[in-house]
Design an enzyme around this catalytic site. Structure first.
Site, PDB file in Angstrom:
ATOM      1  N   ASN A  61       0.830  -1.211   0.000  1.00 30.16           N
ATOM      2  CA  ASN A  61       0.000   0.000   0.000  1.00 30.16           C
ATOM      3  C   ASN A  61       0.862   1.256   0.000  1.00 30.16           C
ATOM      4  O   ASN A  61       1.908   1.320   0.642  1.00 30.16           O
ATOM      5  CB  ASN A  61      -0.998   0.002   1.168  1.00 30.16           C
ATOM      6  CG  ASN A  61      -0.368  -0.139   2.536  1.00 30.16           C
ATOM      7  OD1 ASN A  61       0.650  -0.795   2.687  1.00 30.16           O
ATOM      8  ND2 ASN A  61      -0.966   0.475   3.530  1.00 30.16           N
ATOM      9  N   CYS A  72      -4.195   0.656  -2.386  1.00 27.05           N
ATOM     10  CA  CYS A  72      -4.020  -0.575  -1.605  1.00 27.05           C
ATOM     11  C   CYS A  72      -2.940  -1.469  -2.222  1.00 27.05           C
ATOM     12  O   CYS A  72      -2.655  -1.395  -3.427  1.00 27.05           O
ATOM     13  CB  CYS A  72      -5.317  -1.364  -1.576  1.00 27.05           C
ATOM     14  SG  CYS A  72      -6.670  -0.581  -0.693  1.00 27.05           S
ATOM     15  N   GLU A  74      -3.087  -4.687  -2.861  1.00 25.16           N
ATOM     16  CA  GLU A  74      -3.599  -5.638  -3.862  1.00 25.16           C
ATOM     17  C   GLU A  74      -3.634  -5.004  -5.247  1.00 25.16           C
ATOM     18  O   GLU A  74      -3.234  -5.603  -6.246  1.00 25.16           O
ATOM     19  CB  GLU A  74      -5.020  -6.089  -3.500  1.00 25.16           C
ATOM     20  CG  GLU A  74      -5.125  -6.841  -2.191  1.00 25.16           C
ATOM     21  CD  GLU A  74      -5.368  -5.926  -1.006  1.00 25.16           C
ATOM     22  OE1 GLU A  74      -4.805  -4.811  -0.960  1.00 25.16           O
ATOM     23  OE2 GLU A  74      -6.115  -6.336  -0.108  1.00 25.16           O
ATOM     24  N   CYS A 111     -10.378  -4.894   0.432  1.00 25.21           N
ATOM     25  CA  CYS A 111     -11.483  -3.927   0.440  1.00 25.21           C
ATOM     26  C   CYS A 111     -12.343  -4.136  -0.811  1.00 25.21           C
ATOM     27  O   CYS A 111     -11.961  -4.866  -1.743  1.00 25.21           O
ATOM     28  CB  CYS A 111     -10.944  -2.505   0.508  1.00 25.21           C
ATOM     29  SG  CYS A 111     -10.305  -1.897  -1.067  1.00 25.21           S
TER      30      CYS A 111
HETATM   31  N1  THU Z   1      -5.264  -1.379   2.616  1.00 27.82           N
HETATM   32  C1  THU Z   1      -4.728  -2.236   1.689  1.00 27.82           C
HETATM   33  O1  THU Z   1      -3.588  -2.066   1.231  1.00 27.82           O
HETATM   34  N2  THU Z   1      -5.476  -3.289   1.310  1.00 27.82           N
HETATM   35  C2  THU Z   1      -6.743  -3.546   1.749  1.00 27.82           C
HETATM   36  O2  THU Z   1      -7.396  -4.459   1.253  1.00 27.82           O
HETATM   37  C3  THU Z   1      -7.332  -2.733   2.804  1.00 27.82           C
HETATM   38  C4  THU Z   1      -6.571  -1.517   3.186  1.00 27.82           C
HETATM   39  C5  THU Z   1      -4.458  -0.236   3.028  1.00 27.82           C
HETATM   40  C6  THU Z   1      -5.008   1.098   2.604  1.00 27.82           C
HETATM   41  C7  THU Z   1      -4.402   2.006   3.631  1.00 27.82           C
HETATM   42  O3  THU Z   1      -3.095   2.389   3.196  1.00 27.82           O
HETATM   43  C8  THU Z   1      -4.251   1.149   4.865  1.00 27.82           C
HETATM   44  O4  THU Z   1      -4.384  -0.184   4.427  1.00 27.82           O
HETATM   45  C9  THU Z   1      -5.284   1.428   5.934  1.00 27.82           C
HETATM   46  O5  THU Z   1      -6.563   1.346   5.443  1.00 27.82           O
END
Ligand code: THU
Length: 156
Positions: A61, A72, A74, A111
């Site tokens: 992320n 994110c 993913e 998410c």
């Molecule tokens: N985040 C991800 O990288 N993947 C997810 O599926 C959920 C959230 C990250 C986004 C943000 O940088 C941090 O986690 C907190 O939400």
């Protein structure tokens, strides 16, 4: 009217129950958390994508002071794989996350926006993606995005 029920099947596994390929991908996702830039949430997420030819592409992320501009782990990994290897199908995706040093006990599910991109990647290559969500208490394994995103949008 007719009622429809959606059943989601996924597996809660111990690491030792997984294949060598699955474990290797999870380890890559864990290592990828080191590339996280998360000064705002301090939540470091790593993702690793396995392609059909065995290539592994990772992402983490990336946050931004204008919060929605971040991305994110993913999607970082899936878009990198799509950009670098547009013709090679994605076969699996592993996700791991940590706050500080320790990895989360519970798996962190993707998410909604990332689920949509996983779905789009399946459509792009016409093939289901195995999804592995790492938690130090156990790993969730899911064959394809369908159980995580029922009634999903696809191109008409
Ligand atoms: N985040 C991800 O990288 N993947 C997810 O599926 C959920 C959230 C990250 C986004 C943000 O940088 C941090 O986690 C907190 O939400």
């Amino acid at each position: 009217m007719k009622e429809y029920k959606v059943e989601s099947v996924f597996y809660l596994c111990e690491m030792k129950e997984l294949s060598k390929e699955d474990r290797e991908l999870i380890d890559a996702a864990k290592r990828a958390t080191k590339g996280s830039y998360a000064p705002f949430s301090r939540f470091c997420v790593g993702a690793a994508v396995r392609l059909l030819d065995g290539t592994i592409v990772t992402g983490a992320n990336q946050e931004n002071a204008a919060y929605p501009s971040g991305l994110c782990a993913e999607r970082t990994a899936l878009f990198a794989a799509g950009a670098q290897y547009p013709k090679i199908p994605v076969v699996a995706l592993a996700i791991a996350a940590r706050k500080g040093r320790g990895f989360t006990k519970k798996p962190v599910p993707p998410c909604g926006a990332c689920r949509q991109v996983i779905s789009g990647t399946e459509d792009r290559h016409g093939r289901a993606i195995r999804i592995l969500l790492f938690g130090s208490d156990g790993v969730i394994a899911c064959n394809g995005i369908a159980p995580l995103l029922p009634l999903r949008f696809t191109e008409f």
